[in-house]
Design a protein around this motif. Structure first.
Motif, PDB file in Angstrom:
ATOM      1  N   ALA A 282      29.488   7.945  33.213  1.00  0.00           N
ATOM      2  CA  ALA A 282      30.227   9.205  33.258  1.00  0.00           C
ATOM      3  C   ALA A 282      30.293   9.838  31.869  1.00  0.00           C
TER       4      ALA A 282
ATOM      5  N   ILE B 289      26.813  11.243  30.877  1.00  0.00           N
ATOM      6  CA  ILE B 289      26.539  12.509  31.559  1.00  0.00           C
ATOM      7  C   ILE B 289      27.310  13.632  30.884  1.00  0.00           C
TER       8      ILE B 289
ATOM      9  N   ASP C  86      25.027  21.045  38.245  1.00  0.00           N
ATOM     10  CA  ASP C  86      24.668  19.848  39.016  1.00  0.00           C
ATOM     11  C   ASP C  86      25.137  18.583  38.300  1.00  0.00           C
ATOM     12  N   LEU C  87      24.942  18.553  36.992  1.00  0.00           N
ATOM     13  CA  LEU C  87      25.386  17.391  36.214  1.00  0.00           C
ATOM     14  C   LEU C  87      26.904  17.231  36.266  1.00  0.00           C
ATOM     15  N   GLU C  88      27.631  18.346  36.226  1.00  0.00           N
ATOM     16  CA  GLU C  88      29.088  18.277  36.309  1.00  0.00           C
ATOM     17  C   GLU C  88      29.533  17.695  37.641  1.00  0.00           C
ATOM     18  N   MET C  89      28.840  18.052  38.706  1.00  0.00           N
ATOM     19  CA  MET C  89      29.168  17.511  40.015  1.00  0.00           C
ATOM     20  C   MET C  89      28.953  15.992  40.032  1.00  0.00           C
ATOM     21  N   ILE C  90      27.833  15.559  39.501  1.00  0.00           N
ATOM     22  CA  ILE C  90      27.542  14.121  39.446  1.00  0.00           C
ATOM     23  C   ILE C  90      28.547  13.410  38.550  1.00  0.00           C
ATOM     24  N   ARG C  91      28.859  13.998  37.402  1.00  0.00           N
ATOM     25  CA  ARG C  91      29.840  13.404  36.495  1.00  0.00           C
ATOM     26  C   ARG C  91      31.191  13.246  37.178  1.00  0.00           C
ATOM     27  N   ASP C  92      31.605  14.283  37.906  1.00  0.00           N
ATOM     28  CA  ASP C  92      32.884  14.225  38.608  1.00  0.00           C
ATOM     29  C   ASP C  92      32.900  13.113  39.650  1.00  0.00           C
ATOM     30  N   GLU C  93      31.800  12.956  40.374  1.00  0.00           N
ATOM     31  CA  GLU C  93      31.712  11.891  41.371  1.00  0.00           C
ATOM     32  C   GLU C  93      31.775  10.516  40.710  1.00  0.00           C
ATOM     33  N   GLU C  94      31.070  10.370  39.603  1.00  0.00           N
ATOM     34  CA  GLU C  94      31.084   9.087  38.889  1.00  0.00           C
ATOM     35  C   GLU C  94      32.467   8.803  38.306  1.00  0.00           C
TER      36      GLU C  94
END
Length: 78
Positions: free
Chosen positions: A54, A57, A22-30
């Protein structure tokens, strides 16, 4: 450590891996926001803040990855 405790620790390690995903998904979006920032925003305070988020995270992801690896190699697999 007994079998039941090891099983619980493995379950917790798997849950941490789910959090990492989940954190990787958020990091990628940021990071995408940073990468696609308009030129007039680049190198502004807001841009730097976005990059810092980014990066932070990613640091959390790295720490959690290390924790899961250590948990598995030093505790569960013994």
């Amino acid at each position: 450590m007994n079998k039941e405790q090891r099983k619980l620790l493995e379950k917790l390690a798997s849950q941490i891996e789910d959090v990492i995903s989940d954190l990787e998904m958020i990091r990628d979006e940021e990071q995408e926001k940073v990468d696609n920032a308009p030129e007039n925003l680049q190198y502004s305070a807001r841009y730097e803040q976005m990059q810092d988020i980014a990066d932070s995270i990613q640091s959390v992801i790295d720490e959690l990855d290390n924790a899961v690896d250590e948990l598995r190699t030093e505790v569960i697999d013994l």
